[in-house]
Write a protein that holds these residues in place. Structure first.
Motif, PDB file in Angstrom:
ATOM      1  N   LYS A  30       0.854  -1.184   0.000  1.00 30.27           N
ATOM      2  CA  LYS A  30       0.000   0.000   0.000  1.00 30.27           C
ATOM      3  C   LYS A  30       0.884   1.225   0.000  1.00 30.27           C
ATOM      4  CE  LYS A  30      -2.684   0.011   3.518  1.00 30.27           C
ATOM      5  NZ  LYS A  30      -3.790   0.132   4.462  1.00 30.27           N
ATOM      6  N   LYS A  31       0.478   2.171  -0.770  1.00 31.03           N
ATOM      7  CA  LYS A  31       1.251   3.411  -0.807  1.00 31.03           C
ATOM      8  C   LYS A  31       0.784   4.295   0.328  1.00 31.03           C
ATOM      9  CE  LYS A  31       1.735   6.758  -4.375  1.00 31.03           C
ATOM     10  NZ  LYS A  31       1.846   6.956  -5.786  1.00 31.03           N
ATOM     11  N   VAL A  32       1.717   4.919   1.004  1.00 27.12           N
ATOM     12  CA  VAL A  32       1.339   5.682   2.197  1.00 27.12           C
ATOM     13  C   VAL A  32       1.529   7.173   1.974  1.00 27.12           C
ATOM     14  CG1 VAL A  32       1.572   5.697   4.691  1.00 27.12           C
ATOM     15  CG2 VAL A  32       2.247   3.727   3.422  1.00 27.12           C
ATOM     16  N   HIS A  67      -2.951   0.304  -4.026  1.00 24.89           N
ATOM     17  CA  HIS A  67      -3.036  -0.808  -3.086  1.00 24.89           C
ATOM     18  C   HIS A  67      -3.008  -2.084  -3.910  1.00 24.89           C
ATOM     19  CE1 HIS A  67      -4.740  -2.986   0.405  1.00 24.89           C
ATOM     20  NE2 HIS A  67      -5.220  -3.734  -0.551  1.00 24.89           N
ATOM     21  N   GLU A  68      -2.178  -3.000  -3.561  1.00 27.00           N
ATOM     22  CA  GLU A  68      -2.134  -4.242  -4.330  1.00 27.00           C
ATOM     23  C   GLU A  68      -2.003  -5.422  -3.386  1.00 27.00           C
ATOM     24  OE1 GLU A  68       0.347  -4.068  -7.725  1.00 27.00           O
ATOM     25  OE2 GLU A  68       0.607  -6.236  -7.771  1.00 27.00           O
ATOM     26  N   GLU A  69      -2.655  -6.448  -3.762  1.00 24.17           N
ATOM     27  CA  GLU A  69      -2.675  -7.631  -2.916  1.00 24.17           C
ATOM     28  C   GLU A  69      -2.448  -8.833  -3.811  1.00 24.17           C
ATOM     29  OE1 GLU A  69      -5.702  -7.461   0.198  1.00 24.17           O
ATOM     30  OE2 GLU A  69      -6.297  -9.386  -0.650  1.00 24.17           O
ATOM     31  N   ASN A 110      -0.211 -10.177 -24.734  1.00 24.48           N
ATOM     32  CA  ASN A 110      -1.468 -10.292 -25.468  1.00 24.48           C
ATOM     33  C   ASN A 110      -2.658 -10.067 -24.559  1.00 24.48           C
ATOM     34  OD1 ASN A 110      -0.051 -10.803 -27.730  1.00 24.48           O
ATOM     35  ND2 ASN A 110      -0.189 -13.027 -27.582  1.00 24.48           N
ATOM     36  N   LYS A 111      -2.487 -10.411 -23.306  1.00 21.87           N
ATOM     37  CA  LYS A 111      -3.637 -10.251 -22.421  1.00 21.87           C
ATOM     38  C   LYS A 111      -3.807  -8.815 -21.980  1.00 21.87           C
ATOM     39  CE  LYS A 111      -3.012 -14.513 -20.178  1.00 21.87           C
ATOM     40  NZ  LYS A 111      -2.694 -15.010 -18.866  1.00 21.87           N
ATOM     41  N   ARG A 112      -2.814  -8.016 -22.102  1.00 18.70           N
ATOM     42  CA  ARG A 112      -2.883  -6.589 -21.779  1.00 18.70           C
ATOM     43  C   ARG A 112      -3.274  -6.370 -20.321  1.00 18.70           C
ATOM     44  NH1 ARG A 112      -2.517  -2.240 -24.402  1.00 18.70           N
ATOM     45  NH2 ARG A 112      -4.062  -1.360 -22.999  1.00 18.70           N
ATOM     46  N   ARG A 113      -2.411  -6.809 -19.477  1.00 23.91           N
ATOM     47  CA  ARG A 113      -2.697  -6.628 -18.068  1.00 23.91           C
ATOM     48  C   ARG A 113      -2.221  -5.265 -17.617  1.00 23.91           C
ATOM     49  NH1 ARG A 113       0.529  -9.209 -15.675  1.00 23.91           N
ATOM     50  NH2 ARG A 113      -0.228  -9.592 -13.601  1.00 23.91           N
ATOM     51  N   GLN A 114      -2.735  -4.877 -16.468  1.00 24.05           N
ATOM     52  CA  GLN A 114      -2.321  -3.618 -15.891  1.00 24.05           C
ATOM     53  C   GLN A 114      -0.949  -3.799 -15.272  1.00 24.05           C
ATOM     54  OE1 GLN A 114      -4.585  -2.416 -12.530  1.00 24.05           O
ATOM     55  NE2 GLN A 114      -5.090  -0.469 -13.480  1.00 24.05           N
ATOM     56  N   LYS A 115      -0.199  -2.736 -15.218  1.00 21.63           N
ATOM     57  CA  LYS A 115       1.136  -2.868 -14.650  1.00 21.63           C
ATOM     58  C   LYS A 115       1.019  -3.193 -13.164  1.00 21.63           C
ATOM     59  CE  LYS A 115       4.854   0.116 -13.277  1.00 21.63           C
ATOM     60  NZ  LYS A 115       5.411   1.433 -13.285  1.00 21.63           N
ATOM     61  N   ASN A 116       1.725  -4.199 -12.745  1.00 19.15           N
ATOM     62  CA  ASN A 116       1.617  -4.609 -11.339  1.00 19.15           C
ATOM     63  C   ASN A 116       2.911  -4.290 -10.613  1.00 19.15           C
ATOM     64  OD1 ASN A 116       2.979  -6.469 -12.916  1.00 19.15           O
ATOM     65  ND2 ASN A 116       2.731  -8.050 -11.372  1.00 19.15           N
ATOM     66  N   MET A 117       2.738  -4.117  -9.334  1.00 18.41           N
ATOM     67  CA  MET A 117       3.892  -3.733  -8.535  1.00 18.41           C
ATOM     68  C   MET A 117       4.625  -4.950  -7.972  1.00 18.41           C
ATOM     69  SD  MET A 117       3.128  -0.289  -6.481  1.00 18.41           S
ATOM     70  CE  MET A 117       1.610  -0.700  -5.689  1.00 18.41           C
ATOM     71  N   ILE A 118       3.853  -5.944  -7.565  1.00 18.05           N
ATOM     72  CA  ILE A 118       4.479  -7.071  -6.882  1.00 18.05           C
ATOM     73  C   ILE A 118       4.889  -8.100  -7.931  1.00 18.05           C
ATOM     74  CG2 ILE A 118       4.153  -8.914  -5.210  1.00 18.05           C
ATOM     75  CD1 ILE A 118       2.120  -7.226  -3.854  1.00 18.05           C
ATOM     76  N   ARG A 253      11.157   9.419  -2.685  1.00 21.64           N
ATOM     77  CA  ARG A 253      10.824   9.579  -1.277  1.00 21.64           C
ATOM     78  C   ARG A 253       9.375   9.279  -0.979  1.00 21.64           C
ATOM     79  NH1 ARG A 253      15.127   9.090   1.061  1.00 21.64           N
ATOM     80  NH2 ARG A 253      16.765  10.626   0.814  1.00 21.64           N
ATOM     81  N   GLU A 254       8.886   8.219  -1.552  1.00 18.58           N
ATOM     82  CA  GLU A 254       7.521   7.842  -1.241  1.00 18.58           C
ATOM     83  C   GLU A 254       7.545   6.662  -0.295  1.00 18.58           C
ATOM     84  OE1 GLU A 254       5.309   9.142  -5.333  1.00 18.58           O
ATOM     85  OE2 GLU A 254       5.671   7.040  -4.885  1.00 18.58           O
ATOM     86  N   GLY A 255       6.552   6.634   0.532  1.00 17.93           N
ATOM     87  CA  GLY A 255       6.532   5.547   1.513  1.00 17.93           C
ATOM     88  C   GLY A 255       5.545   4.464   1.105  1.00 17.93           C
ATOM     89  N   PHE A 256       5.929   3.236   1.316  1.00 18.30           N
ATOM     90  CA  PHE A 256       5.042   2.113   1.040  1.00 18.30           C
ATOM     91  C   PHE A 256       5.023   1.221   2.257  1.00 18.30           C
ATOM     92  CE2 PHE A 256       4.087   2.415  -3.439  1.00 18.30           C
ATOM     93  CZ  PHE A 256       5.063   3.281  -3.907  1.00 18.30           C
ATOM     94  N   ASP A 257       3.873   0.705   2.549  1.00 18.14           N
ATOM     95  CA  ASP A 257       3.758  -0.242   3.650  1.00 18.14           C
ATOM     96  C   ASP A 257       3.356  -1.592   3.077  1.00 18.14           C
ATOM     97  OD1 ASP A 257       2.393   1.752   6.367  1.00 18.14           O
ATOM     98  OD2 ASP A 257       4.435   1.362   5.697  1.00 18.14           O
ATOM     99  N   TYR A 258       3.894  -2.641   3.631  1.00 23.88           N
ATOM    100  CA  TYR A 258       3.470  -3.957   3.128  1.00 23.88           C
ATOM    101  C   TYR A 258       3.406  -4.946   4.276  1.00 23.88           C
ATOM    102  CZ  TYR A 258       8.369  -5.455   3.202  1.00 23.88           C
ATOM    103  OH  TYR A 258       9.640  -5.775   3.587  1.00 23.88           O
ATOM    104  N   THR A 259       2.552  -5.911   4.097  1.00 25.91           N
ATOM    105  CA  THR A 259       2.458  -7.001   5.085  1.00 25.91           C
ATOM    106  C   THR A 259       2.595  -8.332   4.358  1.00 25.91           C
ATOM    107  OG1 THR A 259       0.075  -7.223   4.855  1.00 25.91           O
ATOM    108  CG2 THR A 259       0.848  -5.711   6.525  1.00 25.91           C
TER     109      THR A 259
END
Lengths: 561, 175
Positions: A30-32, A67-69, A110-118, A253-259
């Motif tokens: 999650k971006k904070v 937010h990505e899960e 080909n499936k054209r997915r959205q850019k993912n972070m994880i 300088r962006e903060g991200f939180d992850y669990t």
């Protein structure tokens, strides 16, 4: 807020017998940053009247999600944007792995997915090899030592499978046990002791939405390592209800939180119980099988007898005058001792030529013998007072027999058989009788032949002896060498079985301690009851006394009224 | 219904005239004994020690017996052989020892002997090797016909054996 303490960023180790492929991890990222700040917001404009407030209007569709899960299985490859672009270019694909990625990436595009972070790096990615720490331990430009380089090449990445089974069972090849020309790889592998490991990295691609992704934007969220013994290292640990971990990107300088959570499917309780029952059944079956092999019977001696069993060997004889020695041995049984008819009680060894060891002449026999004797106290013949049983003796006679058929008597001795069971190494010192005149010695030297004793038991207590005072005065002897005999003694009797059954072992002692506690409780209850009863009786007495006091003794005339 | 575990090793051999030795060993037990697991016999590697006087084998012995009686307690017998530079094998000694009957760890030295022939045979043995063997190897662990043998003492075999007994006390055996 209990449970929300600072996350511990150290490595956690878990053990599991389950195959690693059942492992599933859920990562939430999650971006904070402040939610209203947008990239590309209009700069604050200053007019004469003041600062114009920026409009917080409808926000444009974000290019990068907030937010990505993601639920990731073991060694599940998820591509990041950089990798997609890298592998879609066929020129970059050099080996088989790259080809495979190329295929997968093409289907993804080909499936054209959205850019993912994880995304993840699995075991065979080049990142895993470098990040291992095998090349450098510190962050500086350390040059890896030759040892580190060689070790890095040898890390075998196969878990389980053939290698593990080999280590457990130790395969012994039938032929070619010795490898004359080992290859470099097998040389290196044989020097290693560490079990093979497999790694996986869960990464986040935290580049800002407009920038092309770069390796410097990739941050490690979690590093997982599994080795062949079923040990799983998770760095950092699962954040079970603790505060999420935080990353701050370097550039922006962006903060991200992850669990990180462990969502591997647990074995249901039913299955666990089934497994437990299966193991128990298997062990009890094996137990039964072994028991049936062994059987339940055992030979026990008859009632009231003591069985005395000896397994022994005549080990050696040393320091005798002549060479080519042999030993003649027999048992001497006192009264109350019997042996079976077929039991051999007299033994003759081979003739052995001595060798010189440390200035002594020693002859080795290694002659096995064994016998079983029974002791039964004859009640009728006991003299009324209790006598200790007399244990039998082994009488020894050492002789020498040389190549010219001369026979010499080299000594007599005896060994008292020990009463205690166990292993005994006994040495018997021998003497030989010496004649009275010089002629005997000459005869012995030239043609052999020495005076021998008539009664073979004379060495100990002669069997003809009946009195109370034994004197061997006047008998001339000369000391000769020593004989070593090793005895293994065992005693068996029904009486031992009974004492064993009666004897309290520690377990029953503890139980009986419990019983005495219970007994103490019972007695205390009884005591209390008794006291209460006494009190009741006393009270009743007092009451009747009271009543009796109030009532006058009946006068003679009153009753008639 | 009693069980005996024999767990140990043949440590080595010493006192033999030459190096480059190997040892054949076997365990012989009576009729009422059954081997539940483990090898009953074996042969060690050829050990050629340069600096010590002794050869070290470190050969494992691991056997599990079940028995119905005390008779026929197992016995260990050995044959020590010498392998020379030409690959010929020559007998260096026969040895015998009973498996210890009391539980615990035991260090045992088993002395060995070799049959000798006539004087001429010992001369040829000195130059060419070889020498008489026992026709019937059972003679190592039985004493019956040994009085006919003429032997000479050789070296010693060193053993370290641990014994674990089970259920012997239930049948009234003290050991």
């Amino acid at each position: 807020m209990a449970g929300f303490f600072e996350p511990d960023c150290g490595t956690a180790y878990y053990r599991s017998n389950d195959p690693i492929k059942n492992n599933k991890i859920k990562v939430t990222l999650k971006k904070v940053s402040a939610s209203f700040a947008e990239e590309g917001a209009k700069p604050v404009t200053t007019t004469e009247s003041g600062v114009e407030l920026a409009t917080i209007g409808k926000q444009k569709k974000k290019k990068s999600p907030d937010h990505e899960e993601c639920i990731i299985g073991w060694q599940q490859k998820i591509f990041c944007q950089r990798e997609i672009e890298f592998y879609s270019n066929k020129d970059n694909c050099k080996n088989v792995l790259d080809q495979k990625y190329h295929q997968e990436v093409l289907s993804l595009i080909n499936k054209r997915r959205q850019k993912n972070m994880i995304f993840t790096y699995v075991d065979h990615d080049p990142f895993s090899h470098q990040q291992e720490g095998v090349y450098s331990m510190t962050n500086l430009m350390e040059k890896p030592s030759p040892l580190a380089i060689k070790m890095a090449q040898v890390r075998c990445r196969r878990i389980g499978g053939r290698q593990l089974r080999e280590k457990e069972q130790g395969s012994i090849p039938k032929t070619l046990i010795v490898d004359e020309n080992p290859s470099e790889e097998s040389k290196l592998r044989n020097h290693l002791e560490a079990p093979p490991i497999q790694v996986m990295y869960i990464m986040a691609d935290l580049s800002p939405p407009n920038k092309t992704p770069d390796e410097t934007d990739e941050y490690v969220l979690c590093a997982l390592k599994v080795d062949a013994n079923g040990v799983l290292c998770v760095k950092p640990d699962y954040s079970c209800g603790r505060k999420p971990y935080s990353i701050e990107t370097y550039m922006t300088r962006e903060g991200f939180d992850y669990t990180i959570e462990n969502v591997s499917k647990d074995m249901s309780r039913q299955e666990q119980e089934k497994e437990l029952r299966m193991y128990r059944e298997m062990y009890s079956r094996h137990n039964d099988f072994v028991q049936s092999c062994v059987g339940y019977e055992f030979e026990v001696p008859p009632v009231d007898t003591l069985k005395y069993v000896v397994f022994g060997e005549i080990v050696s004889a040393q320091d005798f005058e002549k060479d080519n020695l042999y030993i003649h041995m027999f048992t001497d049984l006192p009264k109350d001792w019997t042996a079976e008819r077929s039991q051999q009680l007299s033994w003759i060894t081979q003739t052995c030529a001595a060798k010189t060891v440390d200035q002594t002449e020693i002859a080795y026999f290694s002659y096995p013998f064994h016998f079983e004797l029974n002791y039964k106290k004859n009640q009728l013949s006991s003299k009324g007072e209790y006598e200790l049983p007399q244990f039998p003796r082994l009488m020894l006679e050492v002789g020498a027999f040389d190549s010219w058929s001369r026979h010499y008597n080299e000594g007599y001795s005896y060994l008292q058989l020990p009463a205690k069971p166990g292993i005994h190494t006994e040495t018997a010192h021998c003497w030989r009788p010496v004649g009275n005149s010089v002629v005997d010695n000459l005869r012995r030297f030239f043609i052999g032949g020495t005076p021998e004793i008539e009664d073979p038991t004379y060495a100990a207590i002669p069997s003809t002896f009946d009195g109370s005072y034994l004197s061997k005065f006047g008998f001339r002897t000369q000391s000769t060498g020593t004989v070593t005999v090793r005895l293994n003694v065992m005693l068996q009797s029904r009486a031992f079985m009974e004492t064993k059954a009666n004897k309290r072992s520690l377990g029953s002692l503890l139980e009986s301690l419990g019983i005495t506690a219970m007994q103490a409780n019972i007695t205390s209850v009884l005591e209390a009851f008794k006291r209460a009863r006494m009190k009741m009786v006393a009270a009743r007495e007092a009451a009747t006394q009271e009543l009796l006091r109030e009532v006058r003794p009946i006068q003679k005339g009153e009753l008639e009224e | 219904m009693a069980e005996v575990h024999v767990i140990g090793q043949i440590v080595g051999a010493s006192g033999f005239p030459d190096h480059s030795l190997f040892c054949k060993w076997g365990i012989h037990s009576g009729g009422g004994w059954k081997i539940l697991s483990g090898l009953r016999e074996g042969q060690t590697q050829v050990d050629n020690s340069q600096s010590h006087d002794a050869a070290y084998f470190a050969h494992p012995i691991d056997i599990h017996f079940a028995t119905k009686g005390i008779q026929g307690w197992p016995r260990l017998h050995f044959q020590v052989w010498h392998q020379d530079a030409f690959g010929r094998n020559e007998l260096y000694g026969y040895g015998f020892v009973h498996i210890p009957t009391s539980p615990g760890m035991h260090e045992i030295d088993c002395p060995t002997w070799r049959p000798t022939g006539t004087f001429m045979e010992s001369v040829t043995q000195f130059f060419l090797g070889g020498g008489p063997h026992l026709k019937n190897p059972d003679l190592i662990y039985s004493g019956a016909d040994r009085y006919r043998l003429q032997t000479i003492a050789m070296g010693k075999i060193h053993l370290r054996i641990g014994i674990i007994l089970r259920n012997f006390d239930k049948f009234g055996i003290e050991c």
